[in-house]
Design a protein around this motif. Structure first.
Motif, mmCIF file in Angstrom:
data_model
loop_
_atom_site.group_PDB
_atom_site.id
_atom_site.type_symbol
_atom_site.label_atom_id
_atom_site.label_comp_id
_atom_site.label_asym_id
_atom_site.label_seq_id
_atom_site.Cartn_x
_atom_site.Cartn_y
_atom_site.Cartn_z
ATOM 1 N N TYR A 1 -51.031 -146.866 19.405
ATOM 2 C CA TYR A 1 -51.440 -146.839 18.241
ATOM 3 C C TYR A 1 -51.644 -148.158 17.777
ATOM 4 C CZ TYR A 1 -51.844 -146.446 13.036
ATOM 5 O OH TYR A 1 -52.403 -146.665 11.728
ATOM 6 N N SER A 2 -50.781 -149.222 18.143
ATOM 7 C CA SER A 2 -50.877 -150.628 17.661
ATOM 8 C C SER A 2 -52.041 -151.151 18.562
ATOM 9 C CB SER A 2 -49.583 -151.507 17.925
ATOM 10 O OG SER A 2 -49.466 -151.494 19.417
ATOM 11 N N ILE A 3 -52.525 -150.669 19.510
ATOM 12 C CA ILE A 3 -53.793 -151.066 20.368
ATOM 13 C C ILE A 3 -54.648 -150.909 19.214
ATOM 14 C CG2 ILE A 3 -54.969 -150.983 22.154
ATOM 15 C CD1 ILE A 3 -52.485 -150.578 23.897
ATOM 16 N N PHE A 4 -54.791 -149.521 18.928
ATOM 17 C CA PHE A 4 -56.018 -149.176 18.086
ATOM 18 C C PHE A 4 -56.308 -150.135 16.866
ATOM 19 C CE2 PHE A 4 -57.078 -146.990 14.206
ATOM 20 C CZ PHE A 4 -58.388 -146.495 14.516
ATOM 21 N N VAL A 5 -55.014 -150.404 16.055
ATOM 22 C CA VAL A 5 -54.990 -151.146 15.134
ATOM 23 C C VAL A 5 -55.636 -152.654 15.329
ATOM 24 C CG1 VAL A 5 -53.587 -152.351 13.214
ATOM 25 C CG2 VAL A 5 -53.205 -149.982 13.972
ATOM 26 N N ILE A 6 -55.120 -153.212 16.447
ATOM 27 C CA ILE A 6 -55.516 -154.534 16.668
ATOM 28 C C ILE A 6 -57.039 -154.473 16.956
ATOM 29 C CG2 ILE A 6 -55.411 -156.254 18.444
ATOM 30 C CD1 ILE A 6 -52.450 -155.742 18.775
ATOM 31 N N LEU A 7 -57.478 -153.300 17.869
ATOM 32 C CA LEU A 7 -58.969 -153.541 18.242
ATOM 33 C C LEU A 7 -59.825 -153.105 17.072
ATOM 34 C CD1 LEU A 7 -58.822 -151.130 21.289
ATOM 35 C CD2 LEU A 7 -59.284 -153.548 21.441
ATOM 36 N N VAL A 8 -59.320 -152.522 15.956
ATOM 37 C CA VAL A 8 -59.991 -152.553 14.681
ATOM 38 C C VAL A 8 -60.107 -153.818 14.205
ATOM 39 C CG1 VAL A 8 -59.980 -151.691 12.171
ATOM 40 C CG2 VAL A 8 -59.538 -150.084 14.305
ATOM 41 N N SER A 9 -58.987 -154.558 14.212
ATOM 42 C CA SER A 9 -59.159 -155.925 13.600
ATOM 43 C C SER A 9 -60.260 -156.801 14.240
ATOM 44 C CB SER A 9 -57.755 -156.634 13.374
ATOM 45 O OG SER A 9 -57.458 -156.613 14.607
ATOM 46 N N SER B 1 -59.615 -146.409 26.342
ATOM 47 C CA SER B 1 -60.934 -146.360 26.427
ATOM 48 C C SER B 1 -61.429 -145.496 25.047
ATOM 49 C CB SER B 1 -61.508 -145.661 27.874
ATOM 50 O OG SER B 1 -61.184 -146.606 28.963
ATOM 51 N N ILE B 2 -60.863 -144.136 25.135
ATOM 52 C CA ILE B 2 -60.999 -143.604 23.847
ATOM 53 C C ILE B 2 -60.648 -144.216 22.481
ATOM 54 C CG2 ILE B 2 -60.336 -141.305 22.708
ATOM 55 C CD1 ILE B 2 -59.866 -140.129 25.428
ATOM 56 N N ILE B 3 -59.723 -144.710 22.561
ATOM 57 C CA ILE B 3 -59.169 -145.738 21.371
ATOM 58 C C ILE B 3 -60.385 -146.854 21.261
ATOM 59 C CG2 ILE B 3 -57.523 -147.196 20.550
ATOM 60 C CD1 ILE B 3 -55.483 -145.869 22.142
ATOM 61 N N VAL B 4 -60.993 -147.417 21.934
ATOM 62 C CA VAL B 4 -61.997 -148.307 21.866
ATOM 63 C C VAL B 4 -63.151 -147.461 21.047
ATOM 64 C CG1 VAL B 4 -63.806 -149.678 22.977
ATOM 65 C CG2 VAL B 4 -61.470 -149.672 23.925
ATOM 66 N N ASP C 1 -64.217 -146.254 13.334
ATOM 67 C CA ASP C 1 -63.624 -146.785 12.059
ATOM 68 C C ASP C 1 -64.477 -147.894 11.326
ATOM 69 O OD1 ASP C 1 -60.808 -146.748 10.752
ATOM 70 O OD2 ASP C 1 -61.036 -148.776 10.981
ATOM 71 N N TYR C 2 -64.776 -148.992 12.150
ATOM 72 C CA TYR C 2 -65.500 -149.908 11.529
ATOM 73 C C TYR C 2 -66.800 -149.447 10.717
ATOM 74 C CZ TYR C 2 -68.311 -154.057 10.533
ATOM 75 O OH TYR C 2 -69.091 -155.052 9.879
ATOM 76 N N VAL D 1 -56.994 -141.504 10.689
ATOM 77 C CA VAL D 1 -57.356 -142.549 10.180
ATOM 78 C C VAL D 1 -58.948 -142.518 9.984
ATOM 79 C CG1 VAL D 1 -57.614 -145.043 10.707
ATOM 80 C CG2 VAL D 1 -55.491 -143.945 11.034
ATOM 81 N N LEU D 2 -59.777 -142.075 10.891
ATOM 82 C CA LEU D 2 -61.134 -142.058 10.710
ATOM 83 C C LEU D 2 -61.658 -140.914 9.439
ATOM 84 C CD1 LEU D 2 -62.420 -141.649 14.215
ATOM 85 C CD2 LEU D 2 -62.270 -143.674 12.888
#
Length: 438
Positions: free
Chosen positions: A38-46, A115-118, A124-125, A179-180
């Motif tokens: 989940y933290s990878i998702f948060v970092i990728l969003v940032s 990959s799906i998280i990307v 999200d953005y 989140v989405l």
């Protein structure tokens, strides 16, 4: 400004406590490895926010300096046009990130899941763009009562959605989908709570040469933001490279708890940036503000130092309701977060004063310093090397940021303030080591 700061601080405090409540529940439901994903998702969003190239701050500053409604409308039409271009750019780069991120940036055993998280991070953005445009206008106009109402409802609904997800589903993917879904509600909240923009603002404007002009002025700001994002996220990257996903989850959960101390600095940054942008273009007011900065810095250092020392006394005597995975790591990350929160005042000042190149160089040095110290101490301190490197790099970062602002005032006052802050910092570290609370 005091009233605005109270509004924003209250909202950030409420949302901060809601965020703190989420972390132990997420750890219990997802496990440390799930929280790491989940933290990878948060970092990728940032990082995906980097594609906007600092335009949100750029338009906040230009709205703060606008003199009439007609000028405001023109600025916001340009903002709408810019975000449409950014959307097209994101559609182009997302397939590239889909292959690069899982292989080179965050290599894990869950290659397909990353990959799906990307893709989810890009979505999200995109869903955040409409509220962001309205927030940009409201920030520039210093409409903090409207902003506070929006942030309060948005933040509480976000954390209620997240807590509900981890309690019911216990799945990282379903948590991200939640989140989405929350982003869709943000669009509705923005329409209801934020002040309306001038009529016609949603009609994109594509004036000739405008994109190049905005890009040239905002790219440096974007680079400054990128280095700040990387300072906060590089720890996750270093842990992922040298440990397992379990350690990534432990580190990120601990860091997320420690960094909640920044709720006040985030509140202050949101309020002071448009005010600084307005004040710093007038010579007399700029000089007056600069002369007050040494006092502001001393107060800030004392407040964050006292906050850290209080935590050393209180946290060991209360039950571990926050599910802190490693207390020694938590204290290291907490003090580094206090230093980073202090540096945010200088960061907002330098951004508002358009001295962005001065922000980038020390930020890059901070990143290099953290990486070098981590690898130098890794063999001896193992997992705790990340905490040690975080603290030492943030001492440098905060001192450097303050110095860049203070060098514009009397040399004696500048040196006195820096020495005062350095003594406080060293004193806190010595006291922490002598107490042996870890």
């Amino acid at each position: 400004m005091k009233k605005n700061l109270l509004y924003v601080t209250f909202v950030n405090l409420v949302n901060g406590f809601a965020g703190i409540a989420f972390i132990p529940l997420a750890l219990k439901s997802l496990g440390t490895e799930g929280y790491g994903l989940y933290s990878i998702f948060v970092i990728l969003v940032s990082y995906i926010y980097f594609v906007e190239m600092g335009v949100a701050k750029y338009f906040t500053r230009t709205i703060a300096q606008a003199s009439n409604v007609s000028e405001e409308q023109k600025i916001m039409r340009s903002a709408t046009g810019m975000y449409i271009r950014i959307t097209l750019l994101l559609f182009i780069i997302t397939p590239i990130l889909f292959f690069i991120i899982p292989k080179w940036v965050f290599p894990t055993n869950n290659h397909g899941l990353v990959s799906i998280i990307v893709i989810f991070a890009s979505l999200d953005y995109l869903l955040s763009i409409p509220p962001t445009i309205k927030l940009t206008y409201n920030l520039g106009k210093e409409e903090f009562e409207h902003i506070s109402k929006f942030n309060l409802i948005s933040g509480l609904s976000k954390h209620l959605f997240l807590i509900g997800s981890v309690l019911i589903f216990k799945s990282v993917i379903l948590l991200i989908i939640t989140v989405l879904l929350r982003r869709v509600f943000d669009i509705l909240y923005a329409k209801k709570f934020l002040k309306s923009m001038p009529k016609g603002s949603w009609q994109p404007q594509y004036a000739k040469g405008e994109f190049k002009k905005i890009f040239s002025q905002s790219i440096v700001l974007s680079m400054a933001q990128l280095t700040q994002i990387t300072i906060l996220s590089i720890g996750t990257f270093l842990i992922n490279r040298n440990f397992t996903m379990k350690e990534v989850g432990i580190y990120k959960a601990t860091f997320d708890l420690a960094s909640k101390v920044s709720f006040f600095s985030n509140s202050l940054g949101m309020v002071v940036f448009p005010r600084f942008s307005s004040v710093l273009k007038r010579t007399e007011e700029k000089i007056s503000l600069l002369n007050k900065m040494p006092l502001y810095y001393k107060i800030s250092w004392l407040v964050y130092s006292i906050l850290f020392l209080i935590s050393l006394v209180i946290i060991p005597i209360i039950p571990n309701i926050l599910n802190i995975q490693d207390m020694e790591l938590f204290y290291l990350l907490l003090y580094g977060a206090c230093l980073n929160a202090h540096a945010n005042l200088s960061y907002e000042f330098l951004q508002a004063d358009a001295r962005l190149k001065e922000v980038i160089i020390p930020s890059i040095i901070t990143l290099l310093m953290m990486s070098v110290i981590f690898y130098l101490t890794l063999d001896y301190y193992s997992f705790y090397a990340i905490g040690i490197s975080w603290v030492l790099s943030q001492v440098f970062n905060s001192m450097c940021m303050d110095t860049m602002v203070l060098r514009k005032i009397r040399k004696s006052s500048s040196i006195t303030t820096i020495c005062f802050n350095l003594i406080i910092s060293i004193g806190v570290i010595i006291l922490y080591l002598s107490l042996g609370v870890y």
